[in-house]
Enzyme design. Structure first.
Site, mmCIF file in Angstrom:
data_model
loop_
_atom_site.group_PDB
_atom_site.id
_atom_site.type_symbol
_atom_site.label_atom_id
_atom_site.label_comp_id
_atom_site.label_asym_id
_atom_site.label_seq_id
_atom_site.Cartn_x
_atom_site.Cartn_y
_atom_site.Cartn_z
ATOM 1 N N ASP A 13 0.309 -7.754 1.440
ATOM 2 C CA ASP A 13 0.751 -6.202 1.609
ATOM 3 C C ASP A 13 2.293 -6.296 1.557
ATOM 4 O OD1 ASP A 13 0.229 -3.574 1.664
ATOM 5 O OD2 ASP A 13 -0.446 -3.613 3.728
ATOM 6 N N HIS A 15 0.934 -1.260 -0.051
ATOM 7 C CA HIS A 15 0.132 0.014 -0.105
ATOM 8 C C HIS A 15 0.923 1.316 -0.093
ATOM 9 C CE1 HIS A 15 0.398 -0.390 4.591
ATOM 10 N NE2 HIS A 15 0.570 1.044 4.605
ATOM 11 N N SER A 44 4.439 2.541 7.949
ATOM 12 C CA SER A 44 4.323 1.555 7.019
ATOM 13 C C SER A 44 5.625 1.100 6.115
ATOM 14 C CB SER A 44 3.000 1.685 6.301
ATOM 15 O OG SER A 44 2.003 1.707 6.805
#
Length: 465
Positions: free
Chosen positions: A151, A121, A226
């Site tokens: 992911d 992402h 992230s």
């Protein structure tokens, strides 16, 4: 005179008695106390000391931070737009390009020649990727491959010299309560290190998803973290920081990381095969916590109850049956479904695993050769897999692929997952390759018609424009 002498003798004797009493009661008591304390300390050391472990909160994080902070990078996802910037530009015939920052995150250098693992992402939809090292050097990066399901993405820069990198640790060995560091770039604050413990393992954040198995930590993680590193106190990579649960959008005590074993397997698949090689047991099942009546019947709250065995799968060929309970896989305890999927996701097709099942009150060990899970993600926001012969027979069709997951909020999982897509733009679909080709052959601006059979057996048609 005699009276004075008597008084002097009494005084001397009194002083001697007082001094003797002090020596007897006070000095001896101190010696005894000190000896007791020393004995107690020695006893504790002998009973508890382990030269290979660090105790209490006196953990030195500096070595792990120093090893890792230079190997975690800042990733910028840049979108490039071409065309007129205003109506005046249109009139003047100008068609300049402009850039806009789509988002930022973190990444972990895993090889000295510039391979970097991050979250899918973080890089999704990027026209350009910019990577900034801790020493402020900036590089253009390219996407090598990505897997939206896990992911995880792999990107590459071309450095002038070897880069510092973080070695993979074994996430199976991570213990609840173990100290960990989160290294990343929250809120664009480069090279930030936070500390916490492993709060839980095998967390599934989405009850409708079967492949999730996160490490939960209370190390502070915020937007921008992230794709960053979760490392142990030895500076080994044990997870890729991925998500938080929060009502505010900022950290409130719960953060989640993809285990390093899962991330490493995805990266190796991309580098060696160019796509994800996913091995599966071939069962459908549930946790006992979701089926209290089964828990009472089987007398256990731990394990995975097998509700269905896929036709032609490794589980079927090995002899696993519905109503079996999976208790272990390769001697790793299976308490819930995410324990099972988390481990199987580190394996590839044709790998053999040892599955311990409970059947009729007796434990039995069975060797299972994993089969291949073939899935593809369609641009309309659906993930599909090849349908089995039994599934096609059930829906009374000779061809089709099965919708295994919805990737967009416009679709209801309850309505679409399990349905069979039989045609795309009038062409029959037999497997996922046909589905991929149908989308690749679409011309720009061309509409799309998809025919599918829903779970009630009704044929439906959806038109996309």
């Amino acid at each position: 005179m005699r009276k004075l002498a008597s008084l002097l003798i009494v005084s001397i004797l009194g002083g001697a008695l007082t001094l003797g009493s002090y020596k007897l009661f006070f000095e001896e008591e101190n010696v005894s106390f000190l000896q007791e304390k020393k004995d107690a300390t020695q006893s504790l050391i002998q009973a508890n000391y382990d030269a290979n472990r660090t105790y209490g909160t006196n953990v030195d994080f500096t070595a792990a931070a120093e090893k890792t902070v230079h190997a975690v990078v800042h990733v910028k996802n840049v979108a490039v737009y071409s065309g007129p910037r205003s109506w005046a530009d249109v009139m003047r015939g100008k068609t300049e390009s402009s850039k806009a920052l789509r988002g930022t995150g973190s990444g972990v250098i895993i090889t000295p020649d510039g391979y970097i693992v991050t979250n899918n992402h973080v890089i999704d939809g990027a026209n350009e990727l910019e990577v900034t090292l801790n020493n402020n050097k900036t590089y253009k990066a390219k996407v090598v491959g990505a897997d939206a399901t896990s992911d995880i993405a792999l990107i590459k820069v071309e450095p002038e010299e070897e880069l510092e990198y973080i070695p993979f640790g074994n996430s199976n060995n991570v213990k609840v309560g173990e100290w960990v560091l989160a290294v990343g770039n929250p809120f664009n604050l480069k090279s930030t290190v936070t500390a916490g413990i492993v709060s839980a393992k095998s967390r599934n954040l989405n009850p409708n998803a079967t492949g999730q198995s996160f490490i939960q930590t209370d190390a502070a993680i915020n937007p921008g973290n992230s794709g960053g590193a979760l490392v142990n106190i030895n500076g080994e990579l044990v997870g890729i920081n991925t998500a938080i649960t929060s009502m505010t959008g900022s950290y409130v005590g719960y953060a989640f990381a993809v285990p390093s074993n899962n991330a490493r397997k995805i990266v190796e698949d991309i580098m060696e095969y160019g796509d994800i090689q996913q091995g599966i047991l071939g069962i459908r099942g549930s946790d006992f916590t979701r089926t209290p009546e089964l828990s009472e019947e089987y007398g256990t709250t731990q394990g995975v109850y097998v509700s269905e065995v896929t036709s032609g799968s490794g589980a079927e060929k090995a002899g696993i049956k519905s109503k079996d309970v999976i208790r272990k896989v390769d001697n790793i305890k299976v308490n819930k479904f995410s324990d099972l999927t988390g481990y199987i996701n580190t394996k590839r097709p044709n790998d053999t695993v040892s599955v311990t099942i409970l059947r009729d009150g007796i434990e039995k060990e069975i060797a299972v050769k994993l089969t291949e899970l073939r899935v593809t993600q369609l641009p309309i926001g659906l993930e599909v897999t090849n349908a089995t012969k039994d599934e096609l027979k059930f829906y009374q069709t000779e061809n089709g692929v099965k919708i295994s997951k919805t990737l967009s909020e416009q679709y209801s999982e309850e309505e679409f997952v399990g349905s069979i897509i039989t045609e795309i733009n009038g062409e029959k679909i037999y497997d996922i390759r046909d589905a991929d080709e149908a989308f690749k052959s679409l011309e720009r601006g061309q509409g799309l018609t998809m025919t599918f059979i829903d779970k009630t057996g009704q044929k439906q048609r959806v038109i996309f424009r």
